[in-house]
Design a protein around this motif. Structure first.
Motif, short mmCIF file in Angstrom:
data_model
loop_
_atom_site.label_atom_id
_atom_site.label_comp_id
_atom_site.label_asym_id
_atom_site.label_seq_id
_atom_site.Cartn_x
_atom_site.Cartn_y
_atom_site.Cartn_z
N SER B 162 -12.32 27.33 -43.77
CA SER B 162 -13.76 27.55 -43.66
C SER B 162 -14.55 26.96 -44.79
N ILE B 166 -17.72 24.42 -44.46
CA ILE B 166 -18.91 24.68 -44.88
C ILE B 166 -19.34 23.25 -45.73
N LEU B 209 -25.61 25.99 -49.27
CA LEU B 209 -24.63 25.78 -48.74
C LEU B 209 -23.24 25.13 -49.49
N GLU B 231 -14.03 33.93 -47.62
CA GLU B 231 -14.70 32.98 -46.56
C GLU B 231 -15.84 33.83 -45.59
N LYS B 232 -15.34 34.97 -45.38
CA LYS B 232 -16.27 35.90 -44.21
C LYS B 232 -17.68 36.31 -45.05
N TYR B 235 -19.67 33.25 -45.16
CA TYR B 235 -20.66 32.76 -43.81
C TYR B 235 -21.73 33.83 -44.02
N ALA B 239 -25.45 32.38 -43.94
CA ALA B 239 -26.54 32.82 -42.91
C ALA B 239 -27.80 33.24 -43.39
N LYS C 7 -13.94 36.96 -39.47
CA LYS C 7 -14.41 35.85 -40.02
C LYS C 7 -14.98 35.17 -38.89
N ALA C 10 -18.45 36.49 -38.28
CA ALA C 10 -19.57 35.88 -39.50
C ALA C 10 -19.88 34.52 -39.15
N ARG C 11 -19.02 33.62 -38.77
CA ARG C 11 -19.14 32.36 -38.55
C ARG C 11 -20.14 32.15 -37.45
N ASN C 12 -20.01 32.92 -36.42
CA ASN C 12 -20.78 32.74 -35.26
C ASN C 12 -22.21 33.14 -35.56
N PHE C 14 -23.38 32.77 -38.56
CA PHE C 14 -24.03 31.74 -39.21
C PHE C 14 -24.77 30.51 -38.34
#
Lengths: 193, 466, 141
Positions: B162, B166, B209, B231-232, B235, B239, C7, C10-12, C14
């Motif tokens: 990730s 990113i 980012l 990583e989560k 995100y 976001a 994760k 969370a990515r979705n 974003f």
């Protein structure tokens, strides 16, 4: 599962925790928007009251019923999958999606009538808020339907089960949020004088 | 350092620091010209000093971002860089183009520079931060394309973490958001509206980012915390950046000719812009508390933890101060904006750059961490620079307050130049703080010239003795 | 039962959030684009105005001045200078530069022709009529 060692209470939030962070952020955004609306209204009460009367409350009320019903369908879908009935879950979700589509159509008709009257973001402060709020919410319905569509597809494809239904709860939670925001929006923008 | 090709990052970092020194020198000259208007005039008019100062800033930050990409992408992808040679050629092209551009600013009259570089055919010059002549702008695009090709090919053939997604994604965003620099409509209001696509798009969107990816990488490496957790959260943070920042661009549209609804929409969304910075602080310190190892590079950890705090102060707090429309009505186009700009650029982007350099340079020089003595110099440099920059921001805020009181909100408003005279004391404070910053920078640079690596045994002995 | 936090989700969020808000921004920008010409009287952008704008850009005036608050804070606001000073003063001032007053901030002499000065003034006049939501607060800019 990869879990943040935070919540292990008996009643965790339904669905993926990530969606709750997002829902919280969205509610903050709408909260600030509603707060700004209330503040703007307090400085232009007469303008807001006069402009508010031109809105079509019948459309607004119908859309409220539509979204509340769709939320009920989504709740039934969650119940179904918890009982292990994937197809029933898919059917309830598809019905909710249909209602979401009805909401969009009705709202588009209403937007069309507004634009035909020459109403725009720059007409006055009330219409600025009315259009910004309802358009912003409209986009949320579109987004919510996109999420529900994925969940519906997966439900029919048998990817969920009584043991594994986080996806349904996640999509459902978001849809309930969209519904909740509309109820507040309807009351605030269409009804309250 | 795990892959030989990561070494190509080294010249990028060294050049970045050299350009950083140049940026500060021009900053000191500009600050002096505020106080003594004839200083170096007519050889160096203020606008040339300023464009050298701001363009060097952008170039050295881009240099670090590129160096960081060449360092991080192979390590995360667990494979050698697609083409180290291309990366090295790109480095020299970029450095020479940047140097030539600055030389052209200094020795060629700006209107003449515009005339000889084809500005009449495709006008792009004369906008803040985008003063570069057309050939330089095209060069920037080519350099960006080379970087994107190289890191994307590396990513494709390797592991797709990730952090890497990113980082590479935001480098693509950086390049795409530069393209409006070639769009300069005749209509001044539209031109200003589109100019923010580049400037806001970079510093309040895409670069955040990049910042997140670099910080996430450093924290994974230094704390040993599980990648999944880092990583989560990353995100979620990026976001929030886009949720608040995309419509938050409206805070640039209040008083520049755009429709009035931006006053409401911009205020509402930009009021949320501090949120990702608050999350970034919470995230960094949570990772610190959950660390599974004690990394010997204390200096890098200090930069990494200082970044979210200073970024919050500069971008979050100082940004919030001027972001709501009723406040900005009086503060727009004053030194409040300069205060915010200095603290935010330094706190967010200069500091994350110095953080990745601090982490990577010892590795590129073949050691886990620098000697304790070198780190003491670096940490001293950190504190002197951070405190000096706070001094600069406070002084500029003071100057902004003088303008608001005497010129903007006064019953009997004073003319611009008289107000500037009343703010002289603040410009002096700013200049002294600037000298302090320069000293801090020299102290920081001194740390690179102290030989030796971190000695576990002797440090342990000292710790036990104490 | 433990809380799920993946994760992938969370990515979705974003990606979905980014696309969502970008779409809203583009829709708003479309509306803004339709409104700008009436707010800044784009129909009054004569060729003189455009030539004047080119002079202002290619001489990097915003390297010291601001236009509608954007630029550098070294010298006064230009968007309302036409209303503050008037055309005669503006031309005379530009021609008289640099003042050479010791220690005072200096503006270079750009060696404009009379026609160029007229173009500049035409552009400054056009700038002064943009609807900027009543900014700046007063004539001093």
């Amino acid at each position: 599962m990869h879990t943040e060692a935070s919540v292990d209470s008996a009643q965790p939030l339904p669905g993926d925790f990530a969606i709750w962070i997002f829902i919280f952020a969205e509610l903050v955004v709408f909260g600030v928007l509603f707060g700004a609306y209330a503040f703007a209204r307090s400085t232009h009460v007469e303008l807001f009251n006069a402009s508010q009367l031109t809105l079509n409350r019948a459309y607004g009320f119908a859309n409220t019923l539509i979204l509340v019903t769709s939320s009920y369908f989504v709740a039934r879908a969650t119940q179904s999958i918890k009982a292990g009935r994937g197809t029933a879950c898919g059917n309830w979700l598809a019905a909710a999606l249909g209602l979401g589509g009805m909401f969009l159509v009705l709202k588009l008709v209403e937007f069309h009538q507004d634009f035909a009257q020459g109403i725009s973001l720059s007409t006055n402060l009330f219409y600025m808020f009315y259009l910004a709020l309802t358009f912003f919410h409209f986009m949320h319905v579109v987004m919510g339907m996109a999420i529900l569509a994925v969940v519906t597809y997966k439900a029919y494809a048998g990817r969920y089960s009584a043991a594994n239904h986080t996806g349904v709860e996640t999509g459902g939670s978001y849809w309930h949020m969209v519904d909740l925001v509309w109820i507040i929006l309807f009351a605030l923008v269409y009804v309250i004088h | 350092m795990k892959y030989q090709s990561q070494k190509v990052a080294k010249p990028y970092f060294i050049a970045a620091l050299a350009l950083f020194v140049g940026q500060i020198v021009f900053g000191l000259i500009a600050g002096l010209q505020y106080l003594h208007g004839t200083f170096l005039f007519p050889e160096l008019p203020f606008d040339v000093t300023r464009m050298s100062h701001t363009n060097l800033l952008i170039v050295w930050l881009l240099m670090t971002f590129m160096g960081a990409a060449y360092f991080i992408v192979p390590e995360e992808a667990q494979t050698e860089l697609y083409s180290p040679r291309l990366a090295l050629v790109t480095f020299w092209v970029f450095l020479i183009a940047a140097a030539l551009t600055i030389v052209a600013y200094l020795f060629v009259d700006y209107a003449h520079l515009a005339a000889i570089t084809g500005n009449a055919i495709l006008p792009t010059m004369g906008r803040g931060y985008l003063e570069q002549p057309l050939p330089t702008k095209i060069g920037i695009v080519l350099v960006a394309l080379s970087l994107l090709f190289n890191v994307t090919m590396t990513l494709i053939k390797g592991r797709k973490t990730s952090i890497n997604l990113i980082l590479v994604g935001s480098l693509w965003g950086l390049a795409l958001l530069f393209l409006p620099a070639f769009y300069f409509p005749h209509d001044t209001v539209k031109a200003s509206y589109a100019w923010w696509w580049v400037v806001h798009g970079w510093v309040e969107g895409d670069w955040e980012l990049i910042l997140g990816a670099l910080l996430g990488f450093i924290l994974i490496k230094m704390t040993g915390v599980d990648r999944e957790i880092v990583e989560k959260w990353l995100y979620i943070i990026v976001a929030m950046t886009l949720i608040s920042g995309l419509i938050g661009i409206g805070h640039h549209y209040y008083y520049t000719g755009a429709p009035s609804y931006w006053i409401w929409l911009g205020s509402i969304f930009s009021a949320l812009e501090p949120i990702p910075f608050i999350l970034l602080i919470a995230f960094s310190f949570k990772m610190l508390l959950q660390r599974r190892r004690e990394h010997p590079n204390k200096a890098a950890m200090l930069w990494a933890l200082g970044t979210p705090i200073m970024a919050f102060l500069g971008a979050g707090l100082w940004g919030f101060m001027i972001t709501l429309a009723p406040a900005q009505y009086y503060m727009h186009g004053t030194n409040f904006t300069a205060a915010h700009g200095h603290l935010a650029f330094f706190g967010a982007y200069a500091m994350i750059s110095l953080a990745i350099i601090s982490y990577a340079m010892p590795l590129l020089r073949g050691r886990t961490a620098n000697s304790a003595a070198a780190q003491r110099w670096e940490i001293a440099g950190f504190w002197i620079m951070v405190l000096s920059m706070l001094g600069i921001a406070l002084a500029l805020t003071g100057a902004g307050i003088v303008t608001v009181i005497l010129q903007r909100a006064a019953d009997d408003p004073m003319p611009f130049m008289q107000v500037q005279d009343k703010a002289r004391v603040f410009f002096w404070v700013r200049e002294f703080a600037g000298v302090g910053f320069f000293i801090g920078l020299l102290v920081y640079l001194r740390s690179f010239f102290i030989a030796g690596e971190y000695e576990y045994a002797s440090e342990m002995k000292q710790a036990l003795a104490a | 039962m433990q809380q799920v936090f993946t994760k992938a989700m969370a990515r979705n969020i974003f990606l979905g959030g980014a696309v969502f808000f970008l779409a809203i921004y583009l829709a708003l920008s479309y509306d803004t684009w339709q409104r700008i010409p009436e707010r800044d009287h784009a129909d009054k952008m004569t060729s003189a105005v455009l030539r004047g704008k080119y002079l202002l850009d290619s001489n990097d005036c915003i390297g010291c001045h601001t236009v509608n608050g954007e630029g550098a804070y070294f010298a006064p606001e230009l968007a309302n200078v036409y209303k503050r000073r008037g055309p005669v003063f503006i031309k005379a001032w530009i021609e008289a530069q640099p003042t050479g007053v010791p220690g005072r901030r200096q503006m270079p002499n750009f060696h404009f022709t009379q026609n160029q000065l007229d173009d500049l003034v035409a552009y400054l006049q056009w700038l002064s009529n943009i609807d900027t939501n009543n900014w700046p607060p007063n004539i001093q800019g």
